[in-house]
Scaffold this active site. Structure first.
Site, PDB file in Angstrom:
ATOM      1  N   LYS A 187       0.848  -1.193   0.000  1.00 41.52           N
ATOM      2  CA  LYS A 187       0.000   0.000   0.000  1.00 41.52           C
ATOM      3  C   LYS A 187       0.880   1.239   0.000  1.00 41.52           C
ATOM      4  O   LYS A 187       1.561   1.549   0.966  1.00 41.52           O
ATOM      5  CB  LYS A 187      -0.903   0.049   1.233  1.00 41.52           C
ATOM      6  CG  LYS A 187      -1.964   1.140   1.081  1.00 41.52           C
ATOM      7  CD  LYS A 187      -2.619   1.540   2.386  1.00 41.52           C
ATOM      8  CE  LYS A 187      -1.881   2.602   3.139  1.00 41.52           C
ATOM      9  NZ  LYS A 187      -1.711   3.893   2.429  1.00 41.52           N
ATOM     10  N   GLU A 263       9.999   0.679  10.543  1.00 40.06           N
ATOM     11  CA  GLU A 263      11.033   1.710  10.392  1.00 40.06           C
ATOM     12  C   GLU A 263      10.336   3.045  10.610  1.00 40.06           C
ATOM     13  O   GLU A 263       9.531   3.464   9.779  1.00 40.06           O
ATOM     14  CB  GLU A 263      11.661   1.605   8.990  1.00 40.06           C
ATOM     15  CG  GLU A 263      13.025   2.242   8.932  1.00 40.06           C
ATOM     16  CD  GLU A 263      12.969   3.684   8.476  1.00 40.06           C
ATOM     17  OE1 GLU A 263      12.923   4.568   9.365  1.00 40.06           O
ATOM     18  OE2 GLU A 263      12.966   3.924   7.273  1.00 40.06           O
ATOM     19  N   CYS A 297      13.432  10.353   7.595  1.00 43.10           N
ATOM     20  CA  CYS A 297      13.470   9.804   8.946  1.00 43.10           C
ATOM     21  C   CYS A 297      14.841  10.006   9.579  1.00 43.10           C
ATOM     22  O   CYS A 297      14.967  10.101  10.784  1.00 43.10           O
ATOM     23  CB  CYS A 297      13.084   8.342   8.919  1.00 43.10           C
ATOM     24  SG  CYS A 297      13.942   7.443   7.641  1.00 43.10           S
ATOM     25  N   GLU A 394       9.856  14.972  16.239  1.00 44.97           N
ATOM     26  CA  GLU A 394      10.222  14.944  14.821  1.00 44.97           C
ATOM     27  C   GLU A 394       9.431  16.025  14.073  1.00 44.97           C
ATOM     28  O   GLU A 394       8.208  16.013  14.090  1.00 44.97           O
ATOM     29  CB  GLU A 394       9.913  13.558  14.226  1.00 44.97           C
ATOM     30  CG  GLU A 394      10.349  13.431  12.786  1.00 44.97           C
ATOM     31  CD  GLU A 394      10.281  11.991  12.275  1.00 44.97           C
ATOM     32  OE1 GLU A 394       9.211  11.369  12.388  1.00 44.97           O
ATOM     33  OE2 GLU A 394      11.304  11.514  11.760  1.00 44.97           O
TER      34      GLU A 394
HETATM   35  P1  NAI Z   1       1.768   7.971   8.644  1.00 43.98           P
HETATM   36  O1  NAI Z   1       2.551   7.125   9.572  1.00 43.98           O
HETATM   37  O2  NAI Z   1       0.345   8.286   9.004  1.00 43.98           O
HETATM   38  O3  NAI Z   1       1.737   7.324   7.168  1.00 43.98           O
HETATM   39  C1  NAI Z   1       2.628   6.355   6.685  1.00 43.98           C
HETATM   40  C2  NAI Z   1       1.857   5.229   6.017  1.00 43.98           C
HETATM   41  O4  NAI Z   1       1.038   4.592   6.985  1.00 43.98           O
HETATM   42  C3  NAI Z   1       0.907   5.673   4.902  1.00 43.98           C
HETATM   43  O5  NAI Z   1       0.918   4.714   3.880  1.00 43.98           O
HETATM   44  C4  NAI Z   1      -0.435   5.697   5.596  1.00 43.98           C
HETATM   45  O6  NAI Z   1      -1.522   5.516   4.714  1.00 43.98           O
HETATM   46  C5  NAI Z   1      -0.315   4.512   6.525  1.00 43.98           C
HETATM   47  N1  NAI Z   1      -1.218   4.529   7.675  1.00 43.98           N
HETATM   48  C6  NAI Z   1      -1.750   5.603   8.317  1.00 43.98           C
HETATM   49  N2  NAI Z   1      -2.562   5.208   9.319  1.00 43.98           N
HETATM   50  C7  NAI Z   1      -2.555   3.846   9.317  1.00 43.98           C
HETATM   51  C8  NAI Z   1      -3.178   2.851  10.124  1.00 43.98           C
HETATM   52  N3  NAI Z   1      -4.009   3.172  11.126  1.00 43.98           N
HETATM   53  N4  NAI Z   1      -2.920   1.549   9.856  1.00 43.98           N
HETATM   54  C9  NAI Z   1      -2.069   1.198   8.861  1.00 43.98           C
HETATM   55  N5  NAI Z   1      -1.461   2.097   8.063  1.00 43.98           N
HETATM   56  C10 NAI Z   1      -1.699   3.410   8.289  1.00 43.98           C
HETATM   57  O7  NAI Z   1       2.574   9.321   8.436  1.00 43.98           O
HETATM   58  P2  NAI Z   1       2.026  10.746   7.982  1.00 43.98           P
HETATM   59  O8  NAI Z   1       0.735  11.040   8.671  1.00 43.98           O
HETATM   60  O9  NAI Z   1       2.066  10.802   6.519  1.00 43.98           O
HETATM   61  O10 NAI Z   1       3.152  11.704   8.571  1.00 43.98           O
HETATM   62  C11 NAI Z   1       3.144  12.061   9.957  1.00 43.98           C
HETATM   63  C12 NAI Z   1       4.549  12.083  10.505  1.00 43.98           C
HETATM   64  O11 NAI Z   1       5.101  10.781  10.442  1.00 43.98           O
HETATM   65  C13 NAI Z   1       5.540  12.942   9.749  1.00 43.98           C
HETATM   66  O12 NAI Z   1       5.461  14.282  10.127  1.00 43.98           O
HETATM   67  C14 NAI Z   1       6.830  12.309  10.161  1.00 43.98           C
HETATM   68  O13 NAI Z   1       7.209  12.786  11.415  1.00 43.98           O
HETATM   69  C15 NAI Z   1       6.494  10.830  10.270  1.00 43.98           C
HETATM   70  N6  NAI Z   1       6.870  10.075   9.051  1.00 43.98           N
HETATM   71  C16 NAI Z   1       8.009   9.328   9.070  1.00 43.98           C
HETATM   72  C17 NAI Z   1       8.443   8.673   7.941  1.00 43.98           C
HETATM   73  C18 NAI Z   1       9.681   7.863   7.927  1.00 43.98           C
HETATM   74  O14 NAI Z   1      10.343   7.770   6.894  1.00 43.98           O
HETATM   75  N7  NAI Z   1      10.045   7.209   8.997  1.00 43.98           N
HETATM   76  C19 NAI Z   1       7.712   8.774   6.681  1.00 43.98           C
HETATM   77  C20 NAI Z   1       6.480   9.526   6.763  1.00 43.98           C
HETATM   78  C21 NAI Z   1       6.112  10.159   7.919  1.00 43.98           C
END
Ligand code: NAI
Ligand code: MG
Length: 491
Positions: A187, A263, A297, A394
């Protein structure tokens, strides 16, 4: 500096549907969602929105593709590797188109998109090389016993990825999973589904049998959750926020105890020692935070600088940040494109406000660029204290926080005083000091005189709440196979 999108070419959008069993499908629930160009805030296109029912269909297709008699399971390891190499070559073949599509959807510069695609193709090639090298062990037992281990694929693997490196995260996930012979339901992030769908079409063109790679665009709480809670998915790999990482692990535990690898985020320290080459250190620190519009990240979001060189380092860092070119990612002179969404944009500006309120000194930036799109000026805060929100959470935006230190004992403690542990870096010419830092910093990756030195053959992942499990390298494979012990009594 300009935030217009004048140089954006007309990028043709070829795929907007759900990819299951090597076929394109409309969403069963009949819904679509908007995909936005972050440079303008305008819609690029609508994409079919996968829900629980579509995840179910994908699981059925994947399960069938994983049958012991399926074409995929019957492939010789070398043939599996050849399919992966073919996919890598198709990524390189289509790099001009794919890089523009990535830039349109994600906002990173075309050069950065190309870099990600080369890295992705190399990652698939790297893992293709492992298919016939994953050997088990023979283990000494009693005189009348023969004991050996086999590495077997786990089965149906759910993979939930973020928007900051859409193609790269897809490749990091596909590479080890396919090398081990698994089948996949991936996804992409709802913000950036376009290149993942195109790569899905390349999987078919490369010759992967139906059901081996399935890609379902959709949102997190519905589609992502459907993967984490599914009773017939054997493993879930997730990259994203700590908050959602915890939800994924909880959902996995409460459903079928599927394997989990995570991660997550970071608050990575970069420590500049007094003997550092200042020119090198300033440029490194700049790249370490502002690269990829700081949507990383590993972003070095705490820059610790020795008091003896602090003033000079600060002056030069501000100068460099002010020069950073922010604007249209299709313009070849652009160094920094927009943030991904209005939500992230607002969130980052909120962190900047909190920094000011908490008493950090805003040296430059701190505001948006232009009137449309989600561009933010490179921002530098000095006088940052460890307990400020901007030093603890973050931000995921172009905000450099500079903190002063006097002793090495002190800075190691402060650097480790975080719930995260993804990466850390130290800049020094003193070998003993470098090695001491490398031993004592609590992070999955420690770089010396460098930053983000991530490569396919070396593992990458987090300590503490930055996640668990490793990606890349030989360790990355361990997340994708079961170890079977076979014991034979010689009668
Ligand atoms: P997120 O963690 O909500 O999204 C990442 C992925 O998880 C997306 O594919 C999203 O659709 C999915 N997701 C969201 N809720 C879910 C659930 N309940 N169950 C399963 N999958 C789910 O991140 P978001 O909201 O885009 O960004 C928020 C913060 O997260 C950012 O400001 C940053 O701090 C962090 N982040 C860290 C990343 C990394 O590379 N470690 C990448 C993206 C965001
Ligand atoms: Mg979220």
């Amino acid at each position: 500096m300009s935030s217009t999108n004048s140089k954006a070419p007309n990028v043709e959008i070829k795929y907007t549907q759900i990819f299951i069993n090597n076929e394109w499908h409309k969403a069963t629930a009949g819904k679509t969602f908007q995909v936005i160009n972050p440079s303008t805030g305008e819609e690029i296109c609508q994409v079919e929105e996968g829900t629980r029912v579509d995840v179910d269909k994908a699981v059925q297709a994947a399960r069938k593709a994983f049958d012991i008699d399926s074409p995929w399971r019957k492939l010789e390891p070398v043939a599996r590797g050849n399919l992966m190499r073919k996919l890598a070559s198709l990524l390189r073949r289509d790099i001009e188109y794919l890089s523009k599509l990535e830039t349109l959807n994600n906002g990173k510069s075309v050069q950065d998109s190309k870099g990600d695609i080369f890295f992705s193709a190399d990652c698939l090639d790297y893992y293709a090389g492992w298919v016939d090298k994953m050997v088990g062990e023979t283990i000494p037992g009693a005189q009348d016993q023969m004991i050996y281990t086999r590495h077997e694929p786990i089965g149906v693997c759910g993979q939930i990825i973020p928007w900051n490196y859409p193609i790269l995260m897809m490749s990091w996930k596909l590479g080890p999973a396919l090398a081990c012979g698994n089948v996949i339901i991936l996804k992409p992030a709802e913000q950036t589904p376009l290149t993942a769908l195109y790569v899905a079409s390349l999987c078919k063109e490369a010759g992967f049998p139906p059901g081996v790679v399935n890609v379902i665009p959709g949102d997190g709480p519905e589609c992502g959750n459907a993967i984490s809670v599914h009773q017939d998915i054997d493993k879930v790999a997730f990259t994203g926020s700590v908050e959602v990482g915890k939800k994924v692990q909880e959902a996995a535990a409460k459903s079928n105890l599927k394997r989990v690898s995570l991660e997550l985020g970071g608050k990575s320290p970069l420590i500049i020692c007094e003997d550092a080459d200042l020119d090198h250190a300033v440029k490194l620190a700049h790249r370490a935070i502002f690269g990829n519009a700081a949507q990383r990240c590993t972003a070095a979001s705490r820059t610790f600088v020795h008091s003896k060189i602090y003033d000079e380092f600060v002056a030069r860092s501000i100068e460099l940040a002010k020069k950073r070119v922010v604007g249209d990612p299709f313009d070849s002179s652009t160094e920094q494109g927009p943030q991904i969404t209005a939500e992230q944009f607002e969130r980052i500006l909120g962190y900047i406000e909190s920094g000011k309120k908490d008493g950090a000194k805003l040296e430059c930036g701190g505001e948006r660029v232009g009137k449309k799109g989600y561009f933010i000026k490179p921002t530098v805060f000095t006088n940052v204290k460890d307990d400020m929100k901007i030093a603890r959470e973050e931000i995921f935006g172009p905000v450099m926080s500079i903190l002063k230190f006097d002793s090495y004992e002190e800075v190691i403690k402060r650097a480790n005083n975080t719930t995260f542990g993804l990466a850390a870096s130290v800049v020094t010419k003193d070998l003993t000091r470098a090695l001491t830092f490398a031993q004592r910093l609590q992070a999955g990756s420690v770089w010396v005189n460098d930053y983000d030195a991530v490569c396919n053959q070396a593992p990458f992942g987090g300590y503490k709440q930055s996640g668990h499990g490793r990606e890349l390298g030989r360790y990355g494979l361990e997340e994708y196979y079961e170890v079977k012990t076979v014991v034979i009594k010689l009668i």
